[in-house]
Write a protein that holds these residues in place. Structure first.
Motif, PDB file in Angstrom:
ATOM      1  N   ARG A 119     -11.897 -12.309 -62.025  1.00 25.33           N
ATOM      2  CA  ARG A 119     -11.612 -13.223 -60.906  1.00 25.33           C
ATOM      3  C   ARG A 119     -10.791 -14.431 -61.363  1.00 25.33           C
ATOM      4  NH1 ARG A 119     -17.389 -13.434 -58.728  1.00 25.33           N
ATOM      5  NH2 ARG A 119     -17.722 -11.259 -58.210  1.00 25.33           N
ATOM      6  N   ALA A 120     -11.178 -14.997 -62.501  1.00 29.21           N
ATOM      7  CA  ALA A 120     -10.465 -16.201 -62.988  1.00 29.21           C
ATOM      8  C   ALA A 120      -9.022 -15.868 -63.350  1.00 29.21           C
ATOM      9  CB  ALA A 120     -11.198 -16.773 -64.191  1.00 29.21           C
ATOM     10  N   ALA A 121      -8.812 -14.692 -63.993  1.00 28.06           N
ATOM     11  CA  ALA A 121      -7.457 -14.336 -64.427  1.00 28.06           C
ATOM     12  C   ALA A 121      -6.560 -14.036 -63.220  1.00 28.06           C
ATOM     13  CB  ALA A 121      -7.509 -13.141 -65.371  1.00 28.06           C
ATOM     14  N   VAL A 122      -7.119 -13.314 -62.242  1.00 31.39           N
ATOM     15  CA  VAL A 122      -6.325 -12.976 -61.050  1.00 31.39           C
ATOM     16  C   VAL A 122      -5.925 -14.267 -60.318  1.00 31.39           C
ATOM     17  CG1 VAL A 122      -6.443 -11.894 -58.758  1.00 31.39           C
ATOM     18  CG2 VAL A 122      -7.219 -10.628 -60.781  1.00 31.39           C
ATOM     19  N   GLU A 123      -6.868 -15.191 -60.216  1.00 32.54           N
ATOM     20  CA  GLU A 123      -6.566 -16.449 -59.509  1.00 32.54           C
ATOM     21  C   GLU A 123      -5.489 -17.259 -60.262  1.00 32.54           C
ATOM     22  OE1 GLU A 123     -10.030 -18.799 -58.476  1.00 32.54           O
ATOM     23  OE2 GLU A 123      -8.734 -20.575 -58.210  1.00 32.54           O
ATOM     24  N   ALA A 124      -5.644 -17.368 -61.587  1.00 32.95           N
ATOM     25  CA  ALA A 124      -4.675 -18.163 -62.362  1.00 32.95           C
ATOM     26  C   ALA A 124      -3.298 -17.498 -62.364  1.00 32.95           C
ATOM     27  CB  ALA A 124      -5.181 -18.349 -63.789  1.00 32.95           C
ATOM     28  N   PHE A 125      -3.269 -16.163 -62.340  1.00 36.07           N
ATOM     29  CA  PHE A 125      -1.996 -15.426 -62.399  1.00 36.07           C
ATOM     30  C   PHE A 125      -1.164 -15.644 -61.123  1.00 36.07           C
ATOM     31  CE2 PHE A 125       0.471 -11.298 -62.594  1.00 36.07           C
ATOM     32  CZ  PHE A 125       1.166 -11.606 -63.749  1.00 36.07           C
ATOM     33  N   ALA A 126      -1.848 -16.007 -60.037  1.00 37.47           N
ATOM     34  CA  ALA A 126      -1.135 -16.176 -58.758  1.00 37.47           C
ATOM     35  C   ALA A 126       0.000 -17.197 -58.863  1.00 37.47           C
ATOM     36  CB  ALA A 126      -2.132 -16.593 -57.674  1.00 37.47           C
TER      37      ALA A 126
ATOM     38  N   GLU B  51      -4.763  -4.582 -63.244  1.00 38.66           N
ATOM     39  CA  GLU B  51      -4.633  -5.251 -61.944  1.00 38.66           C
ATOM     40  C   GLU B  51      -3.416  -6.187 -61.944  1.00 38.66           C
ATOM     41  OE1 GLU B  51      -6.095  -4.984 -59.099  1.00 38.66           O
ATOM     42  OE2 GLU B  51      -5.361  -6.828 -58.120  1.00 38.66           O
ATOM     43  N   LEU B  52      -3.278  -6.997 -63.010  1.00 34.24           N
ATOM     44  CA  LEU B  52      -2.120  -7.907 -63.072  1.00 34.24           C
ATOM     45  C   LEU B  52      -0.828  -7.088 -63.176  1.00 34.24           C
ATOM     46  CD1 LEU B  52      -3.269 -10.868 -65.376  1.00 34.24           C
ATOM     47  CD2 LEU B  52      -3.847 -10.401 -63.003  1.00 34.24           C
ATOM     48  N   GLY B  53      -0.885  -5.990 -63.939  1.00 34.31           N
ATOM     49  CA  GLY B  53       0.295  -5.131 -64.105  1.00 34.31           C
ATOM     50  C   GLY B  53       0.753  -4.517 -62.795  1.00 34.31           C
ATOM     51  N   ALA B  54      -0.219  -4.226 -61.936  1.00 29.20           N
ATOM     52  CA  ALA B  54       0.123  -3.595 -60.649  1.00 29.20           C
ATOM     53  C   ALA B  54       0.745  -4.610 -59.680  1.00 29.20           C
ATOM     54  CB  ALA B  54      -1.133  -2.990 -60.029  1.00 29.20           C
ATOM     55  N   HIS B  55       0.509  -5.910 -59.921  1.00 33.36           N
ATOM     56  CA  HIS B  55       1.063  -6.947 -59.030  1.00 33.36           C
ATOM     57  C   HIS B  55       1.942  -7.913 -59.813  1.00 33.36           C
ATOM     58  CE1 HIS B  55      -2.658  -5.470 -57.119  1.00 33.36           C
ATOM     59  NE2 HIS B  55      -1.871  -5.441 -56.057  1.00 33.36           N
ATOM     60  N   LYS B  56       2.726  -7.365 -60.700  1.00 33.66           N
ATOM     61  CA  LYS B  56       3.504  -8.188 -61.630  1.00 33.66           C
ATOM     62  C   LYS B  56       4.682  -8.890 -60.956  1.00 33.66           C
ATOM     63  CE  LYS B  56       5.561  -6.458 -65.400  1.00 33.66           C
ATOM     64  NZ  LYS B  56       5.789  -5.803 -66.689  1.00 33.66           N
ATOM     65  N   ASN B  57       5.333  -8.208 -60.093  1.00 35.46           N
ATOM     66  CA  ASN B  57       6.507  -8.748 -59.375  1.00 35.46           C
ATOM     67  C   ASN B  57       7.486  -9.458 -60.297  1.00 35.46           C
ATOM     68  OD1 ASN B  57       5.351  -7.856 -57.015  1.00 35.46           O
ATOM     69  ND2 ASN B  57       4.221  -9.776 -56.712  1.00 35.46           N
ATOM     70  N   GLY B  58       7.885  -8.772 -61.338  1.00 34.99           N
ATOM     71  CA  GLY B  58       8.913  -9.328 -62.234  1.00 34.99           C
ATOM     72  C   GLY B  58       8.383 -10.333 -63.239  1.00 34.99           C
ATOM     73  N   ARG B  59       7.089 -10.616 -63.190  1.00 36.97           N
ATOM     74  CA  ARG B  59       6.571 -11.575 -64.166  1.00 36.97           C
ATOM     75  C   ARG B  59       6.240 -10.858 -65.474  1.00 36.97           C
ATOM     76  NH1 ARG B  59       2.012 -14.183 -60.594  1.00 36.97           N
ATOM     77  NH2 ARG B  59       1.918 -12.032 -59.872  1.00 36.97           N
ATOM     78  N   LEU B  60       5.995 -11.668 -66.493  1.00 32.68           N
ATOM     79  CA  LEU B  60       5.789 -11.088 -67.827  1.00 32.68           C
ATOM     80  C   LEU B  60       4.336 -10.739 -68.082  1.00 32.68           C
ATOM     81  CD1 LEU B  60       7.856 -13.194 -70.320  1.00 32.68           C
ATOM     82  CD2 LEU B  60       7.399 -10.762 -70.473  1.00 32.68           C
ATOM     83  N   LEU B  61       4.108  -9.603 -68.697  1.00 30.97           N
ATOM     84  CA  LEU B  61       2.733  -9.233 -69.026  1.00 30.97           C
ATOM     85  C   LEU B  61       2.700  -8.649 -70.442  1.00 30.97           C
ATOM     86  CD1 LEU B  61      -0.075  -9.298 -67.714  1.00 30.97           C
ATOM     87  CD2 LEU B  61       0.284  -6.916 -67.055  1.00 30.97           C
ATOM     88  N   VAL B  62       1.908  -9.289 -71.293  1.00 34.01           N
ATOM     89  CA  VAL B  62       1.792  -8.854 -72.680  1.00 34.01           C
ATOM     90  C   VAL B  62       0.348  -8.405 -72.917  1.00 34.01           C
ATOM     91  CG1 VAL B  62       1.987  -9.557 -75.100  1.00 34.01           C
ATOM     92  CG2 VAL B  62       3.543 -10.529 -73.376  1.00 34.01           C
ATOM     93  N   GLY B  63       0.196  -7.227 -73.501  1.00 39.05           N
ATOM     94  CA  GLY B  63      -1.149  -6.716 -73.744  1.00 39.05           C
ATOM     95  C   GLY B  63      -1.462  -6.628 -75.222  1.00 39.05           C
ATOM     96  N   PHE B  64      -2.693  -6.366 -75.511  1.00 40.60           N
ATOM     97  CA  PHE B  64      -3.147  -6.106 -76.876  1.00 40.60           C
ATOM     98  C   PHE B  64      -3.789  -4.723 -76.899  1.00 40.60           C
ATOM     99  CE2 PHE B  64      -3.180  -9.626 -79.996  1.00 40.60           C
ATOM    100  CZ  PHE B  64      -2.525 -10.591 -79.252  1.00 40.60           C
ATOM    101  N   ALA B  65      -3.780  -4.095 -78.045  1.00 50.27           N
ATOM    102  CA  ALA B  65      -4.547  -2.864 -78.230  1.00 50.27           C
ATOM    103  C   ALA B  65      -5.243  -2.976 -79.570  1.00 50.27           C
ATOM    104  CB  ALA B  65      -3.627  -1.654 -78.209  1.00 50.27           C
ATOM    105  N   LEU B  66      -6.536  -2.864 -79.543  1.00 46.79           N
ATOM    106  CA  LEU B  66      -7.304  -2.849 -80.787  1.00 46.79           C
ATOM    107  C   LEU B  66      -7.770  -1.418 -81.000  1.00 46.79           C
ATOM    108  CD1 LEU B  66      -8.702  -4.393 -83.089  1.00 46.79           C
ATOM    109  CD2 LEU B  66     -10.705  -4.531 -81.627  1.00 46.79           C
ATOM    110  N   GLU B  67      -7.289  -0.804 -82.076  1.00 44.50           N
ATOM    111  CA  GLU B  67      -7.564   0.618 -82.259  1.00 44.50           C
ATOM    112  C   GLU B  67      -8.219   0.891 -83.612  1.00 44.50           C
ATOM    113  OE1 GLU B  67      -7.134   2.387 -79.695  1.00 44.50           O
ATOM    114  OE2 GLU B  67      -5.760   1.177 -78.515  1.00 44.50           O
TER     115      GLU B  67
END
Ligand code: PMT
Length: 403
Positions: A266-273, A317-333
């Motif tokens: 919830r906090a991330a979705v709200e801040a991402f707006a 969720e953020l990736g699905a509503h990115k609208n041209g904004r930047l999204l960087v992920g991490f993968a811990l494997e």
């Protein structure tokens, strides 16, 4: 440290103050870094500092005579603190003991370092170094707060093993970090991320089982906090959505504390707006107990099965509503690293993904270092083992190429 990172020190006058702390040995390396970056360095030491590192070492490295006394006892020549204060483009006190910080607050002027501080017209930076209890003491904290209010800059100490054998916050920041801090301070350039807003998720989530127990993981938050610090350093507004961690909020960062994956969602979705992008560094639980017991679960003789349900995937969720904004992920494997990282890059619609593997020594959870690969749709860059601050710098460098 790559020299190109210190771009603003050429021909700058740095007055390096050294006080009586075991961390004084790091002042030698710091002095060398500043001189190599082109700065002219004069060193002023307190009488006690001479017990920790020799004036000869500092004079050789700074290429200037060391200043300790108000006058030269051999020829009576006056060491003018006023001239030093005017000469300096920056006064850097590293290490700064609790004693010196307290004297700076009170305006006590019983050595050349303190009189120079009182005469300095330039920005002043202190790099505190002391035992954890001294650092945490309300007197020291209040002194630091007063100095900050008066415009003194504080290069925060790190956490780790201290000379006393205890472990905690109080060890002087590493020379590379302090040099970069001063370099930034003297930068006249517009900050590269000014006007931008980024969300960073960091740390571990906590999924309650009952009022006593929970499911979580080993994330300390260090990697995410290093990213938030670096973004703020480059002028960005940062919303740091943080799971539980022992770390302090980096200066200039807006921290939103959460516990569970659902709260983080919830906090991330709200801040991402309102954001220009997000870096998803948190280690988020993929499963949470289907039911949380409202009373402590009592042990029986047999096995206990806890039914788990899926949490919501914040990054997806953020990736699905990115609208041209930047999204960087991490993968811990732990295995088939590249395969899994690439699948996440696609599935969560990241612009690039930072892969760290628990198979690499010094990488992943809790430590101060990490070893990562940056993977985007065009290829992969493998970085060597670095401090998490340095890794954060490289990630933000790459992020800037996407803007
Ligand atoms: O905090 P430290 O001790 O410094 O350790 C740093 C770290 C090891 C936690 C960090 O470098 C790291 O790898 N973070 C991501 C760990 C992780 O959970 O990776 P993942 O492969 O499970 O998840 C993939 C991506 O999706 C991540 O960006 C993750 O934040 C995100 N995710 C995952 C699940 C979920 N429900 N929501 C998410 O946003």
């Amino acid at each position: 440290m790559a020299q190109k990172e210190l771009e603003n020190l050429g021909r700058r006058h740095i007055l390096l103050g050294v006080t009586g702390s075991i961390a004084a040995y790091k002042a030698a390396l710091l002095c060398r870094l500043l001189v190599t970056a082109g700065a002219e360095v004069k060193v002023v030491m307190t009488p006690l500092a001479k017990q920790f590192i020799t004036p000869l070492t500092m004079a050789t490295l700074s290429k200037n005579p060391i200043l300790v006394d108000f006058f030269n006892p051999e020829n009576g020549e006056w060491n003018s603190h006023v001239k030093l204060g005017v000469w300096a483009d920056c006064m850097l006190i590293a290490p700064a003991t609790a004693n010196t910080l307290a004297k700076m607050v009170s305006g006590i002027a019983d050595n050349l370092l303190l009189t120079s501080y009182l005469s300095a017209r330039c920005p002043v930076v202190v790099a505190p170094a002391m035992d954890l209890d001294m650092y945490a003491h309300p007197a020291t904290q209040q002194n630091l707060a007063t100095l900050l209010k008066r415009g003194v800059h504080v290069a925060e100490p790190g956490e780790g093993e201290l000379a006393s054998g205890l472990s905690g916050k109080g060890r002087m920041a590493e020379p590379e970090e302090i040099a970069r801090f001063v370099d930034d301070l003297l930068s006249e350039k517009k900050k590269s991320l000014e006007g931008k807003h980024f969300v960073v998720t960091a740390g571990a989530t906590i999924e309650p089982i009952d009022p006593v127990r929970f499911i979580s993981n080993h994330s300390s938050g260090k990697m995410g906090y290093a990213l938030a610090t670096e973004l703020a350093r480059r002028g960005a507004r940062v919303s740091l959505v943080s799971g539980r961690t022992a770390l302090e909020c980096p200066r200039g960062v807006d921290r939103i504390d959460v516990l569970s994956a659902e709260e983080m969602y919830r906090a991330a979705v709200e801040a991402f707006a309102t954001a220009d992008g997000a870096i998803m560094c948190a280690a988020v639980a993929d499963y949470t107990p289907k039911q949380v017991a409202d009373r402590k679960l009592k042990k029986g003789d047999g096995e206990l099965n806890i039914e788990l349900k899926r949490t919501r995937d914040i990054a997806a969720e953020l990736g699905a509503h990115k609208n041209g904004r930047l999204l960087v992920g991490f993968a811990l494997e732990t295995h088939d690293e590249e395969l899994h990282a690439e699948a996440k890059l696609q599935k969560k619609n990241f612009d690039f993904i930072v892969l760290n593997s628990l198979r690499d020594a010094g990488a992943g959870f809790r430590g101060d270092t990490n070893k990562v690969s940056l993977i985007d749709r065009t290829g992969r860059e493998d970085l060597p083992l670095m401090t998490k601050s340095e890794v954060a710098g490289r990630i933000i460098d790459k992020l800037e190429t996407f803007l």
